[in-house]
Design an enzyme around this catalytic site. Structure first.
Site, PDB file in Angstrom:
ATOM      1  N   THR A  80      -5.402   5.602   4.540  1.00 45.05           N
ATOM      2  CA  THR A  80      -6.430   6.552   4.118  1.00 45.05           C
ATOM      3  C   THR A  80      -6.935   7.308   5.349  1.00 45.05           C
ATOM      4  O   THR A  80      -7.035   8.544   5.347  1.00 45.05           O
ATOM      5  CB  THR A  80      -7.592   5.818   3.416  1.00 45.05           C
ATOM      6  OG1 THR A  80      -7.081   5.196   2.234  1.00 45.05           O
ATOM      7  CG2 THR A  80      -8.711   6.776   3.050  1.00 45.05           C
ATOM      8  N   ASN A 159       3.270   6.141  -5.084  1.00 44.85           N
ATOM      9  CA  ASN A 159       2.769   4.787  -5.315  1.00 44.85           C
ATOM     10  C   ASN A 159       2.648   4.425  -6.797  1.00 44.85           C
ATOM     11  O   ASN A 159       2.562   3.254  -7.135  1.00 44.85           O
ATOM     12  CB  ASN A 159       1.414   4.612  -4.633  1.00 44.85           C
ATOM     13  CG  ASN A 159       0.461   5.739  -4.944  1.00 44.85           C
ATOM     14  OD1 ASN A 159       0.709   6.890  -4.599  1.00 44.85           O
ATOM     15  ND2 ASN A 159      -0.614   5.426  -5.633  1.00 44.85           N
ATOM     16  N   SER A 207       0.881   2.107   6.479  1.00 48.10           N
ATOM     17  CA  SER A 207      -0.179   1.124   6.277  1.00 48.10           C
ATOM     18  C   SER A 207       0.421  -0.276   6.291  1.00 48.10           C
ATOM     19  O   SER A 207       1.451  -0.528   5.656  1.00 48.10           O
ATOM     20  CB  SER A 207      -0.855   1.384   4.924  1.00 48.10           C
ATOM     21  OG  SER A 207      -1.834   0.408   4.681  1.00 48.10           O
ATOM     22  N   ALA A 208      -0.240  -1.205   6.993  1.00 49.20           N
ATOM     23  CA  ALA A 208       0.321  -2.554   7.136  1.00 49.20           C
ATOM     24  C   ALA A 208       0.363  -3.320   5.814  1.00 49.20           C
ATOM     25  O   ALA A 208       1.318  -4.028   5.526  1.00 49.20           O
ATOM     26  CB  ALA A 208      -0.477  -3.345   8.175  1.00 49.20           C
ATOM     27  N   HIS A 209      -0.697  -3.164   5.006  1.00 45.16           N
ATOM     28  CA  HIS A 209      -0.793  -4.066   3.843  1.00 45.16           C
ATOM     29  C   HIS A 209       0.161  -3.719   2.701  1.00 45.16           C
ATOM     30  O   HIS A 209       0.268  -4.463   1.730  1.00 45.16           O
ATOM     31  CB  HIS A 209      -2.237  -4.190   3.342  1.00 45.16           C
ATOM     32  CG  HIS A 209      -2.762  -3.045   2.538  1.00 45.16           C
ATOM     33  ND1 HIS A 209      -2.853  -3.088   1.170  1.00 45.16           N
ATOM     34  CD2 HIS A 209      -3.256  -1.851   2.900  1.00 45.16           C
ATOM     35  CE1 HIS A 209      -3.390  -1.964   0.728  1.00 45.16           C
ATOM     36  NE2 HIS A 209      -3.642  -1.186   1.763  1.00 45.16           N
ATOM     37  N   CYS A 334      -9.451   3.504 -13.724  1.00 42.98           N
ATOM     38  CA  CYS A 334     -10.872   3.283 -13.974  1.00 42.98           C
ATOM     39  C   CYS A 334     -11.674   4.196 -13.069  1.00 42.98           C
ATOM     40  O   CYS A 334     -11.911   3.875 -11.915  1.00 42.98           O
ATOM     41  CB  CYS A 334     -11.254   1.840 -13.679  1.00 42.98           C
ATOM     42  SG  CYS A 334     -10.890   0.724 -15.006  1.00 42.98           S
TER      43      CYS A 334
END
Ligand SMILES: *Cc1c(COP(=O)(O)O)cnc(C)c1O
Length: 414
Positions: A80, A159, A207-209, A334
């Site tokens: 982000t 994604n 991004s690592a995660h 949501c």
């Protein structure tokens, strides 16, 4: 009933949202929480030097995965931030040259919202549509470019639907026109071949995660040659990361990012084959047993472990409730209190109903064939049960064209 013997519930099949930290990554990180705790910016003692060495090694590992050099890697708090820094940083730096940026409608929110903010500051943004297969049209991209265009930002892999954009061709077009090319490579790097030189990329976010590393750490690749990209920092302070991103470095996280990149690079060949086989098994089992299911986006240009399927004639929420021992994402987002149909699926042309009854399956390193079998069996079972209760499905089976049915407006008296 689906057999529960072989698998441990709940099953995690939401690897686009995040991934479990790989034990090899965790092991690499652990010393940096305790014994090796120096500040990588401390220049005059051993504690700082050791931390800095660890960061340098991680920078090399990230660079190697994407074909960059270590000096081109800016460490951040995640993708982000990387996306914000790339887009706002270029927008501010190249304002004299032009104020036009091109992106696409199916980008991650952090790209779209960054662009929306820039619109408030006088930039002009083109949001390219996508075709029903999820890919942008290169001719439309070419037509959208003007003398004022300073940046194109198109993601490498989506994604939600897992489709791969033709980034190499996009990058080539950009370079022919002297426009910088940024790509959100979060879902692609470490999963499919991605090389900033071969793919003509000037800026890339990772991004690592999303690759079995820790949350809260990522990187931005910033090209240093042909062309040398310059950015205006979006975080001011001590001048870390060659002035592009101030803030004390998250050493354990960065070590984890580096380790995750190295493991991904080592395992990518075999892992992508394994995930492709698992995903095809899932798709085969579901589509051979159920009618009226639709796969969202191109099957050809797709991440190996990714598939997004719409199940017609079932209600999205009931479907999710029926499979509550399986962690997946639905085609409903949501936003505050309401359920909005996914803007990505809508961009592909899905109606609200179909978007709501869609499921994203994200297969990852720790999924097994037994889990795929369980999930497929369960999905088939639940969809069949829900359809038995559906008058619309009944009508469809009887050959009634539902689009031609005129519904009588019934008064509501309760
Ligand atoms: C997860 C994700 C992001 C955001 O990354 P964070 O590191 O969680 O901030 C951006 N883009 C894509 C495509 C993603 O999947």
């Amino acid at each position: 009933m689906a057999s529960e013997a072989a698998v441990k519930l709940p099953i995690y099949m939401d690897n686009h949202a995040t991934t479990r930290v790989d034990p090899r990554v965790l092991e690499a990180m652990l010393p940096y929480f305790s014994e090796i705790y120096g500040n990588a910016a401390s220049r005059n003692h051993e504690f700082g030097w050791v931390a800095e060495q660890a960061v340098d090694k991680a920078r090399e590992q990230v660079a190697k995965l994407i074909g960059a050099t270590a000096k081109e890697i800016v460490l951040t708090s995640g993708a982000t931030e990387s996306n914000n820094l790339a887009i706002k940083g270029v927008a501010e730096m190249y304002r004299e040259k032009g104020n036009h940026i091109i992106t696409e409608v199916t980008e991650h929110k952090c790209v779209l919202d960054t662009c929306k903010r820039l619109e408030k500051h006088g930039y002009r943004i083109t949001y390219l549509p996508v075709r029903t297969d999820g890919l942008i049209d290169l001719d439309q991209l070419k037509d959208a470019m003007t003398d004022e265009t300073i940046l194109v930002s198109i993601m490498a892999a989506n994604n939600e639907i897992g489709i791969l954009q033709p980034i190499r061709e996009i990058g080539k077009l950009c370079h022919e026109k002297g426009v910088l090319f940024h790509t959100d490579a979060v879902q692609a790097a470490g999963k499919v071949p991605f090389n900033v030189i071969e793919d003509n990329v000037d800026l890339a976010s990772v991004s690592a995660h999303k690759i079995y590393g820790p949350k809260g750490v990522g990187a931005l690749y910033v090209r240093r040659r042909n062309p040398r990209v310059q950015l205006v920092a979006q975080m001011d302070g001590g001048g870390h990361e060659r002035g592009m991103r101030s803030g004390t470095l998250n050493v354990p996280g960065i070590v984890g990012l580096g380790a995750a990149c190295e493991v991904a690079q080592l395992d990518m060949g075999e892992e992508s084959k394994r995930l492709f086989a698992l995903r095809e098994s899932l798709r085969e089992q579901i589509t051979s047993q159920l009618d009226e299911v639709y796969i969202n986006g191109s099957m050809e240009h797709r991440l190996p472990g990714s598939i997004n399927i719409s199940f017609a004639y079932v209600e999205g929420e009931s479907l999710l409730m029926g499979i509550n021992d399986i962690a997946v994402s639905s085609g409903s987002a949501c936003t505050s209190a309401t359920l909005e149909p996914s803007y990505v699926l809508k961009a592909l042309g899905a109606g609200d109903e179909l978007a709501h009854s869609s499921i994203r399956f994200g297969l990852g390193r720790f999924n097994t064939q037994a889990e795929v079998d369980y999930v497929a069996t369960k999905i088939v079972e639940v969809v069949r049960r829900l359809r038995e209760l559906s008058p619309l499905y009944e009508m469809h089976k009887e050959g009634i064209d539902l689009s031609k049915v005129k519904w009588a407006a019934e008064p509501v008296n309760h």
